[in-house]
Design an enzyme around this catalytic site. Structure first.
Site, PDB file in Angstrom:
ATOM      1  CE1 TYR A  97       0.511   1.766   4.274  1.00  0.00           C
ATOM      2  CE2 TYR A  97       0.844  -0.598   4.506  1.00  0.00           C
ATOM      3  CZ  TYR A  97       0.997   0.688   4.994  1.00  0.00           C
ATOM      4  OH  TYR A  97       1.613   0.898   6.202  1.00  0.00           O
ATOM      5  CB  CYS A  98       1.504   4.118  -1.659  1.00  0.00           C
ATOM      6  SG  CYS A  98       0.276   4.281  -2.985  1.00  0.00           S
ATOM      7  CD1 TRP A  99      -1.985  10.293   0.112  1.00  0.00           C
ATOM      8  CD2 TRP A  99      -1.257   9.782   2.155  1.00  0.00           C
ATOM      9  NE1 TRP A  99      -2.584  11.176   0.998  1.00  0.00           N
ATOM     10  CE2 TRP A  99      -2.151  10.888   2.261  1.00  0.00           C
ATOM     11  CE3 TRP A  99      -0.680   9.280   3.324  1.00  0.00           C
ATOM     12  CZ2 TRP A  99      -2.477  11.483   3.473  1.00  0.00           C
ATOM     13  CZ3 TRP A  99      -0.997   9.885   4.537  1.00  0.00           C
ATOM     14  CH2 TRP A  99      -1.885  10.969   4.601  1.00  0.00           C
ATOM     15  CB  SER A 105       0.949   0.777  -3.539  1.00  0.00           C
ATOM     16  OG  SER A 105      -0.245   1.351  -4.049  1.00  0.00           O
ATOM     17  CE1 TYR A 126      -1.917   5.334   8.298  1.00  0.00           C
ATOM     18  CE2 TYR A 126      -2.326   7.505   7.358  1.00  0.00           C
ATOM     19  CZ  TYR A 126      -2.182   6.684   8.462  1.00  0.00           C
ATOM     20  OH  TYR A 126      -2.317   7.213   9.721  1.00  0.00           O
TER      21      TYR A 126
END
Length: 352
Positions: A97-99, A105, A126
């Site tokens: 995952y990323c932001w 991601s 996130y």
């Protein structure tokens, strides 16, 4: 051709323990502020690179920013593959995952899928986790049976909470999660408090693990150091059944002196902290306390602080905020040594 499996947050949380690894592809600074439970940080852009790409995007345009970003992302993913991921087998299944669950991601997930790993990517990143924590905290706070350890400063509340945890009881140790002992002198040497987001995520995790069970917690104020306990949690704690700890005054003094040796080693810092009490107790009284510090009269200082500051503050706060204290179960301890705390914990668990 394999593609990453796209999962909603609810789907990911339902199988979180089934992933071989949870990868946070954000920058180290973003990861340090907060992250999913158990996640490791394998950034596709480091702190400086992320700022550089963002600046280029604003000043030059999207195309140039994406071209440079792609080169940096590819190089960083290559480095991870050559180092920390070089021994992962074909069946290795990570969640990435990323932001927001987009470019960062997505880039890593697509490369991993082409390699042949059964990779999953978190939709919403996130941000979706953060929204979930905020929304679910009130529900989780209502799903546990709270037991609040009360008692004046130095009566062993935190120590008994730690002992209960060692016996396998669910506990919410807010001071441990906040890296702070919750008072004017509660800062821990060499320790930085976590972010507010990380504090809330850890509370969410403890509540989720304790759903449907009796959960022990200490009677805290709304703030633990610089961190604020979520309102829904604070309200549940203050409405809960209380357990009152009592210990002899001299034993409390001994226990506190043994628990805060760092202040004895930093007399100048201790004096600076005591200065903050002048508003409540006046400069003359604070000067008396500072002289005790300079004379290394720490037992006398502790006794005086308890009598003049901590005990009156405790009585006032408890009368105002914990309505069920009057009907509390009382545990009287003759001392606060390990064996006594363990016996008290066992009695509590047998009765509750």
């Amino acid at each position: 051709m394999k593609f990453p499996e796209l999962l909603t947050l609810e789907q990911a949380l339902a199988q979180l323990d089934q992933f071989d690894c949870i990868i946070d592809a954000r920058s180290p600074a973003e990861y340090a502020e907060d992250h999913l439970p158990g996640a490791i940080n394998l950034p596709v852009l480091d702190n400086e690179e992320r700022i550089r790409i963002g600046t280029l995007y604003k000043q030059t345009g999207a195309f140039e920013a994406k071209r440079l970003g792609a080169a940096l992302v590819a190089a960083n993913i290559a480095r991870h593959l050559e180092n920390s991921l070089q021994d992962k087998p074909q069946a290795w299944r990570p969640l990435i995952y990323c932001w927001r669950g987009g470019n960062r991601s997505g880039s890593m997930a697509h490369i991993f899928a082409r390699i042949g790993w059964p990779v999953a990517q978190l939709q919403g990143g996130y941000q979706s986790f953060r929204r979930h924590v905020h929304a679910e905290l009130p529900q989780l706070a209502a799903q546990v049976s709270w037991k609040v350890l009360c008692g004046p400063t130095g009566s062993g509340k935190s120590a008994l909470l730690e002992t209960l945890a060692a016996q396998g009881a669910p506990v919410l140790d807010l001071e441990q999660l906040a890296s702070h002992r919750g008072s004017l002198l509660g800062a821990l040497p060499g320790t930085v408090q976590p972010s507010q987001k990380q504090f809330e995520s850890q509370i969410w995790l403890r509540l989720k693990q304790a759903a449907g069970q009796t959960l022990y917690v200490e009677s805290e104020s709304k703030k633990v150091g610089n961190l604020r306990v979520p309102d829904c949690v604070m309200e549940a704690i203050r409405a809960a059944e209380c357990i009152l700890l009592e210990a002899p005054f001299d034993e409390r003094v001994r226990f506190l002196c043994d628990s805060y040796p760092h202040w004895m080693q930093q007399p100048d810092v201790l004096c600076e902290r005591l200065s903050h009490l002048a508003v409540q107790h006046g400069n003359q009284q604070v000067q008396v306390w500072k002289e005790m510090v300079q004379q290394a009269a720490f037992r006398e200082l502790t006794a005086s602080l308890l009598e003049r500051h901590y005990d009156p503050s405790y009585r006032k706060s408890m009368a105002k905020n914990f309505g069920k204290l009057q009907t509390a179960q009382t545990i009287s301890l003759t001392d606060l040594h390990t064996d006594s705390l363990k016996a008290a914990a066992m009695r509590l668990l047998e009765q509750n």
